[in-house]
Design an enzyme around this catalytic site. Sequence first.
Site, PDB file in Angstrom:
ATOM      1  N   HIS A 116       0.851  -1.191   0.000  1.00  0.00           N
ATOM      2  CA  HIS A 116       0.000   0.000   0.000  1.00  0.00           C
ATOM      3  C   HIS A 116       0.885   1.239   0.000  1.00  0.00           C
ATOM      4  O   HIS A 116       2.018   1.207   0.488  1.00  0.00           O
ATOM      5  CB  HIS A 116      -0.886  -0.017   1.252  1.00  0.00           C
ATOM      6  CG  HIS A 116      -1.913   1.060   1.284  1.00  0.00           C
ATOM      7  ND1 HIS A 116      -1.646   2.313   1.809  1.00  0.00           N
ATOM      8  CD2 HIS A 116      -3.205   1.090   0.866  1.00  0.00           C
ATOM      9  CE1 HIS A 116      -2.739   3.057   1.708  1.00  0.00           C
ATOM     10  NE2 HIS A 116      -3.698   2.338   1.136  1.00  0.00           N
ATOM     11  N   ALA A 327      -6.875  -0.206  -5.694  1.00  0.00           N
ATOM     12  CA  ALA A 327      -6.833   0.509  -4.424  1.00  0.00           C
ATOM     13  C   ALA A 327      -7.469   1.872  -4.581  1.00  0.00           C
ATOM     14  O   ALA A 327      -7.272   2.554  -5.590  1.00  0.00           O
ATOM     15  CB  ALA A 327      -5.395   0.644  -3.944  1.00  0.00           C
ATOM     16  N   ALA A 328      -8.231   2.280  -3.592  1.00  0.00           N
ATOM     17  CA  ALA A 328      -8.984   3.537  -3.669  1.00  0.00           C
ATOM     18  C   ALA A 328      -8.085   4.738  -3.898  1.00  0.00           C
ATOM     19  O   ALA A 328      -8.499   5.739  -4.472  1.00  0.00           O
ATOM     20  CB  ALA A 328      -9.801   3.718  -2.398  1.00  0.00           C
ATOM     21  N   CYS A 329      -6.813   4.655  -3.451  1.00  0.00           N
ATOM     22  CA  CYS A 329      -5.920   5.803  -3.558  1.00  0.00           C
ATOM     23  C   CYS A 329      -5.151   5.831  -4.873  1.00  0.00           C
ATOM     24  O   CYS A 329      -4.355   6.736  -5.106  1.00  0.00           O
ATOM     25  CB  CYS A 329      -4.931   5.810  -2.386  1.00  0.00           C
ATOM     26  SG  CYS A 329      -4.083   4.241  -2.177  1.00  0.00           S
ATOM     27  N   HIS A 330      -5.337   4.829  -5.745  1.00  0.00           N
ATOM     28  CA  HIS A 330      -4.609   4.812  -7.007  1.00  0.00           C
ATOM     29  C   HIS A 330      -5.328   5.614  -8.084  1.00  0.00           C
ATOM     30  O   HIS A 330      -6.540   5.742  -8.080  1.00  0.00           O
ATOM     31  CB  HIS A 330      -4.432   3.379  -7.517  1.00  0.00           C
ATOM     32  CG  HIS A 330      -3.420   2.605  -6.727  1.00  0.00           C
ATOM     33  ND1 HIS A 330      -3.270   1.251  -6.841  1.00  0.00           N
ATOM     34  CD2 HIS A 330      -2.492   3.004  -5.826  1.00  0.00           C
ATOM     35  CE1 HIS A 330      -2.310   0.830  -6.040  1.00  0.00           C
ATOM     36  NE2 HIS A 330      -1.839   1.886  -5.402  1.00  0.00           N
TER      37      HIS A 330
END
Length: 387
Positions: A116, A327-330
């Site tokens: 992550h 991933a939500a942050c990608h």
Amino acid sequence: MADEKKVYLDYNATTPLESEVIGAITNSLTEAWGNPSSSHDAGIKAKKVIDEARYNVANMIGAKSSDIIFTSGGTEGNNMIIQTAVKYAYHDLSNGYPGGDNRDKLPHFITSNLEHDSVKLVLEHLAEEGTASVTFVPASSKTGQVDVDDVLSAIRPSTCMITVMMANNETGVIQPIKLISEKLRQINQSRKSLPKILLHTDAAQAIGKIEVDVEDLGVDYLTVVGHKFYGPRIGAIYVRNLGNKDVPLYPMLYGGGQERNYRPGTENTVMIAGLGKEAFKDRIRVNGKFATSERLPNTCNVSILSDKLQGHKVLSNCRILQASIGAACHSQNRPSPILLAIGVPESVARNALRLSVGRETTKDDIDCVIQDLIQAVNQLENHTTET
């Protein structure tokens, strides 16, 4: 369209609050609103809530209450643990540690290329500023796991920490943390005057899906993230025998004496307290499915093969499905680096959809999602783009 049924399959990004959690939060708002550091009744009630929560978190992962520190979330926890390892190398071990200006002698971290961003970017930053050196061990394209021997062969005299996530948030592949721990223990025993190599795992995606026991895993540090298992957006870290200098913890913040000075600031009592049919036949590629690797039971990463079916386009044309491409942050415009790291071709990775079910997901929900994907795919493939 706004009134259509929606099916949420993005549980690896975040989960809804369990009803009992909502109850605990509500109760704390009304009954335990005092400052936990105060000695009056309101403060005592708040402290009791925190003490009970600490015991419950510890019990969930087979730890002692005294080894749990609450944080704002997984990002803070991972940062705190990694920064601790740097200080451990530079300060606690200044006499026996091969420090100096030579980059080869900087505190050395070993990690995977699956991590992550709250681990990956921290380590990249430390390397860029010349504070530490990092080896990113590539995952196998045959298993989706890092090879234990590859991890251990990267060890140097200056290695201070190995950090590998317990389960990947996109593929669901479970990493061999216990085996790394067992072999690392033998290596540490043979290092004699060299410092102990610390072992950390980010268990954000594992807790609530598979058994997580710190004693069985043999890790020194473990990261807990509440909103991944029906809790609030808050986190905790486990530190083996907290207070023992063999597995240290250094604060990133300084202020009051809360959390035994490791994480000062008035405690957030309230937060502390609470896909089947193959409709597309041979056009479906399951990403991260390996015969020899175990995966999280709720996670499915699939690509529908076509040059018109990039994941973000499919999702934007879905009426019911609520999911993500990774991933939500990608970034939504780039293929997942995690899928590329395990050998998924770029053209396939661009089409990926991460579907993660939760407690409330039903077979009818999955049937609805399949029909929704069919209409989205038909819409994209039948649409003619002007050039």
